[in-house]
Scaffold this motif. Structure first.
Motif, short mmCIF file in Angstrom:
data_model
loop_
_atom_site.label_atom_id
_atom_site.label_comp_id
_atom_site.label_asym_id
_atom_site.label_seq_id
_atom_site.Cartn_x
_atom_site.Cartn_y
_atom_site.Cartn_z
N ASN A 143 0.83 -1.21 0.00
CA ASN A 143 0.00 0.00 0.00
C ASN A 143 0.87 1.26 0.00
O ASN A 143 1.55 1.55 0.97
N CYS A 156 -0.33 4.36 -0.31
CA CYS A 156 -1.24 5.48 -0.11
C CYS A 156 -0.58 6.58 0.73
O CYS A 156 0.14 6.30 1.69
N ALA A 216 -2.54 5.78 5.58
CA ALA A 216 -1.43 5.04 4.98
C ALA A 216 -1.28 3.65 5.60
O ALA A 216 -2.02 3.26 6.50
N LYS A 224 -0.29 8.95 8.67
CA LYS A 224 0.80 8.68 7.73
C LYS A 224 1.87 7.81 8.38
O LYS A 224 2.14 6.71 7.93
N ASN A 281 7.58 10.70 0.24
CA ASN A 281 6.62 10.81 -0.85
C ASN A 281 7.35 11.05 -2.16
O ASN A 281 7.98 12.09 -2.34
N GLU A 283 -2.26 -2.31 -9.81
CA GLU A 283 -3.24 -2.87 -8.88
C GLU A 283 -3.34 -4.39 -9.03
O GLU A 283 -3.44 -5.11 -8.03
N ASN A 301 -2.67 2.30 -4.73
CA ASN A 301 -2.70 3.74 -4.39
C ASN A 301 -1.48 4.50 -4.90
O ASN A 301 -0.86 5.29 -4.17
N HIS A 334 -1.66 12.98 -6.50
CA HIS A 334 -2.76 13.80 -6.00
C HIS A 334 -3.50 14.45 -7.16
O HIS A 334 -2.90 14.82 -8.18
#
Length: 359
Positions: free
Chosen positions: A5, A7, A11, A195, A296, A315, A321, A325
């Motif tokens: 993941n 994300c 997170a 996060k 990030n 995926e 994810n 943004h």
């Protein structure tokens, strides 16, 4: 099989933490109830809360003259709480602008005082960077200087703590606990939990004692740091389950060897991913190397028409994810503490395979 993941938040959480929470969900330590059903003022829950704070203090080496608050409302509520708490005696503050999150903080602070905006974004060889602090026009009378240490959306991070005369206020939402920092250099640190700390719903504020008497008179009582400190972050019912889970994350971090140890792993992950991107003609990172985020990693594909296919195939390969943004597009891999090195290795392998098939 658990997917990898990436994300940006909420997170990834450590698998070991989720497994322990799962084991304790219905019956916490033989009490016959879940911890989320317990009174926040019970002796058992207070012990959990106190241990979480003690472990965080150990992880970050927080000095005794700082209060640690476990609050609600996300880091976004702190955009209001900070000026309301700190502009009561002096209504001026400096805000360093480097991206979307610092901009949001600025807009909120402007409702409460005279805000001097320091534009610190620049470009180095065509890539986004942060200008040298010697070029900043800071105010002589500022009550504090605010900055977002790591811009989660843009992937832009300060490579050193700014030297300021006024107390330094830092949004560490996406970088807290990822690398060692000297807390004593800050007047206030705040961070949304979702996060690197725990699940969404909790916000950390670490504030120096001498800043607790600077409040504006119109501040809502629930936002007042001094009141929260006096009441052990329990002016009202706190986010008890998120606090408990964050405590489990702190325990997990200590078991890994603390922040120094996790930082070394984070450096390995970042070096692997940035190194692959830099060596590729198919992928590009828009940030100057000196200001690349450890947490990030944004990147673009040579042909943006391939973005949808990239995400679909990622995926299918259990790499989740990775969309950037919505405000900037492209891709973004958030590689927080709970994302293992194996996840980044799998991502790089997929990226390489995808480039060979579509380049």
């Amino acid at each position: 099989m658990r997917a990898y993941n990436f994300c940006a938040g909420p997170a990834a959480l450590p698998t070991a933490v989720l497994e322990k929470a799962q084991q304790e969900l219905l019956d916490w330590q033989g009490k016959g109830v879940s911890i989320m059903e317990m009174s926040h003022r019970s002796k058992d829950y207070v012990a959990v809360a106190e241990k979480a704070e003690a472990d965080l203090r150990k992880l970050m080496n927080i000095p005794e003259n700082y209060k640690v608050l476990f609050l609600q409302g996300g880091a976004t509520l702190q955009f209001s709480a900070i000026p309301l708490n700190l502009l009561g005696k002096n209504s001026q503050a400096d805000y360093i602008h480097t991206g979307i999150w610092s901009e949001k903080a600025i807009k909120e602070a402007q409702r409460y005082g005279q805000i001097n905006i320091v534009e610190a974004g620049t470009k180095v060889e065509g890539k986004l960077a942060i200008s040298d602090a010697s070029t900043w026009q800071l105010s002589e009378q500022a009550a504090y200087v605010h900055y977002c240490e790591n811009e989660t959306i843009g992937g832009l991070q300060f490579n050193q703590i700014p030297e300021t005369k006024a107390p330094l206020v830092a949004d560490l939402s996406s970088s807290i606990l990822s690398a060692p920092i000297d807390v004593s250099k800050f007047g206030l640190i705040y961070a949304g939990a979702q996060k690197n700390i725990g699940p969404a719903g909790l916000t950390l504020v670490i504030v120096r004692d001498d800043l607790l008497d600077q409040v504006k008179p119109e501040i809502p009582s629930l936002l007042k740091y001094s009141a929260q400190a006096k009441n052990d972050s329990m002016v009202n019912t706190p986010a008890t389950y998120a606090w408990y889970l964050s405590g489990l994350v702190f325990e997990w971090l200590l078991e890994q060897g603390g922040v120094d140890a996790i930082h070394k792993i984070n450096q390995q992950k970042a070096a692997l991913l940035y190194g692959y991107i830099d060596a590729s003609d198919f992928y590009n990172n828009p940030i100057a190397p000196a200001n690349r985020s450890l947490m990030n990693v944004p990147f673009t594909l040579a042909d943006s028409n391939l973005d949808k296919l990239f995400l679909e195939e990622a995926e299918k390969n259990h790499l989740l994810n990775l969309a950037g943004h919505r405000s900037v597009g492209g891709m973004r891999a958030s590689i927080y503490n709970a994302v293992p090195l194996e996840a980044v290795q799998a991502l790089v392998q997929f990226m390489d395979d995808f480039a060979k098939r579509n380049g």
